[in-house]
Design a protein around this motif. Structure first.
Motif, PDB file in Angstrom:
ATOM      1  N   GLU A  31       0.806  -1.190  -0.065  1.00 43.80           N
ATOM      2  CA  GLU A  31       0.045   0.023   0.114  1.00 43.80           C
ATOM      3  C   GLU A  31       0.759   1.284  -0.098  1.00 43.80           C
ATOM      4  O   GLU A  31       2.046   1.243   0.583  1.00 43.80           O
ATOM      5  CB  GLU A  31      -1.003  -0.147   1.301  1.00 43.80           C
ATOM      6  CG  GLU A  31      -1.856  -1.029   1.276  1.00 43.80           C
ATOM      7  CD  GLU A  31      -2.804  -0.819   2.380  1.00 43.80           C
ATOM      8  OE1 GLU A  31      -3.526   0.049   2.525  1.00 43.80           O
ATOM      9  OE2 GLU A  31      -2.554  -1.537   3.449  1.00 43.80           O
ATOM     10  N   GLN A  32       0.380   2.337  -0.681  1.00 41.20           N
ATOM     11  CA  GLN A  32       1.400   3.515  -0.675  1.00 41.20           C
ATOM     12  C   GLN A  32       1.743   4.074   0.501  1.00 41.20           C
ATOM     13  O   GLN A  32       0.589   4.255   1.527  1.00 41.20           O
ATOM     14  CB  GLN A  32       0.328   4.549  -1.481  1.00 41.20           C
ATOM     15  CG  GLN A  32       1.390   5.701  -1.982  1.00 41.20           C
ATOM     16  CD  GLN A  32       0.656   6.709  -2.904  1.00 41.20           C
ATOM     17  OE1 GLN A  32      -0.469   6.765  -3.129  1.00 41.20           O
ATOM     18  NE2 GLN A  32       1.604   7.196  -3.716  1.00 41.20           N
ATOM     19  N   GLY A  96       5.877   0.012   0.121  1.00 39.23           N
ATOM     20  CA  GLY A  96       4.545  -0.297  -0.508  1.00 39.23           C
ATOM     21  C   GLY A  96       4.484  -0.030  -1.965  1.00 39.23           C
ATOM     22  O   GLY A  96       3.681  -0.765  -2.816  1.00 39.23           O
ATOM     23  N   TYR A  97       4.826   0.922  -2.585  1.00 34.75           N
ATOM     24  CA  TYR A  97       4.613   1.535  -4.042  1.00 34.75           C
ATOM     25  C   TYR A  97       5.893   1.938  -4.432  1.00 34.75           C
ATOM     26  O   TYR A  97       7.069   2.258  -3.756  1.00 34.75           O
ATOM     27  CB  TYR A  97       3.608   2.756  -3.768  1.00 34.75           C
ATOM     28  CG  TYR A  97       2.222   2.452  -4.021  1.00 34.75           C
ATOM     29  CD1 TYR A  97       1.638   1.527  -3.400  1.00 34.75           C
ATOM     30  CD2 TYR A  97       1.686   3.333  -5.032  1.00 34.75           C
ATOM     31  CE1 TYR A  97       0.252   1.197  -3.672  1.00 34.75           C
ATOM     32  CE2 TYR A  97      -0.050   3.161  -5.352  1.00 34.75           C
ATOM     33  CZ  TYR A  97      -0.419   2.038  -4.566  1.00 34.75           C
ATOM     34  OH  TYR A  97      -1.825   1.817  -4.747  1.00 34.75           O
ATOM     35  N   SER A 123       1.931  -0.524  -7.200  1.00 36.44           N
ATOM     36  CA  SER A 123       2.060  -1.271  -5.837  1.00 36.44           C
ATOM     37  C   SER A 123       3.462  -1.999  -6.252  1.00 36.44           C
ATOM     38  O   SER A 123       3.618  -2.526  -7.228  1.00 36.44           O
ATOM     39  CB  SER A 123       0.923  -2.047  -5.620  1.00 36.44           C
ATOM     40  OG  SER A 123       1.082  -2.833  -4.369  1.00 36.44           O
ATOM     41  N   TRP A 125       5.033  -5.761  -4.465  1.00 38.52           N
ATOM     42  CA  TRP A 125       4.440  -6.780  -3.739  1.00 38.52           C
ATOM     43  C   TRP A 125       5.401  -8.120  -3.623  1.00 38.52           C
ATOM     44  O   TRP A 125       6.319  -8.299  -4.560  1.00 38.52           O
ATOM     45  CB  TRP A 125       2.957  -7.289  -4.341  1.00 38.52           C
ATOM     46  CG  TRP A 125       3.033  -7.301  -5.787  1.00 38.52           C
ATOM     47  CD1 TRP A 125       2.645  -6.273  -6.653  1.00 38.52           C
ATOM     48  CD2 TRP A 125       3.091  -8.435  -6.785  1.00 38.52           C
ATOM     49  NE1 TRP A 125       2.578  -6.551  -7.712  1.00 38.52           N
ATOM     50  CE2 TRP A 125       2.735  -7.757  -7.887  1.00 38.52           C
ATOM     51  CE3 TRP A 125       3.382  -9.829  -6.648  1.00 38.52           C
ATOM     52  CZ2 TRP A 125       2.641  -8.574  -9.125  1.00 38.52           C
ATOM     53  CZ3 TRP A 125       3.358 -10.431  -7.695  1.00 38.52           C
ATOM     54  CH2 TRP A 125       3.072  -9.861  -9.111  1.00 38.52           C
TER      55      TRP A 125
END
Length: 149
Positions: A31-32, A96-97, A123, A125
């Motif tokens: 997540e950002q 996260g981003y 994103s 991951w």
């Protein structure tokens, strides 16, 4: 009681996955303005289709050398025998981003700050997959999620 997840929080999370095979299984979805610190990944080989098959743990994200988005970076590959267990507990962190895109390589503070700012809409991951669709691995991951939104 619900766990606080708002800006400025830091929580320990864990997730368990059964029957990971050759299909990409996301372990952490960024997540950002979050930073994820992986504490451990425990892997058990339930079964493998053939000797020599492996499980891969990869990070999908930004290549700061090439200035390239959406790159796959392999963290490690483990070759197992059925019923073997592997514990990977080398700590590492990732954002996260991705950053707002820049021309690589990372060579000045402006680019370094762009990485920390996580200004893109892409994103990053962490994921797992195996060599063959008939492989079966179980994975438990424990990590810290820092929310800096």
């Amino acid at each position: 009681m619900a766990i606080a997840r708002g800006a400025g929080t830091e929580i320990i999370r864990t997730a368990m996955f059964e029957d990971i095979d050759s299909t990409t299984q996301k372990l952490i979805i960024g997540e950002q303005h979050h930073i994820y610190t992986v504490l451990s990944i425990v892997i058990r080989c339930a079964s493998i289709q053939a000797a020599g098959n492996q499980i891969n743990i990869n990070l999908q994200g930004y290549d700061s050398k090439g200035g390239t988005t959406d790159e796959t970076m392999r963290l490690f590959r483990w070759q197992a025998v059925a019923n073997d267990t592997f514990v990977w507990n080398d700590k590492f962190s990732f954002n996260g981003y991705e950053p707002t895109n820049f021309t690589g390589p990372l060579d000045d503070a402006t680019k370094q700050n762009a990485i920390a700012d996580q200004g893109s809409g892409v994103s990053q991951w962490l994921y797992a997959n195996t060599t063959h669709a008939d492989d079966s691995f179980e994975v438990i991951i424990t990590y810290i999620d820092q929310n800096n939104a």
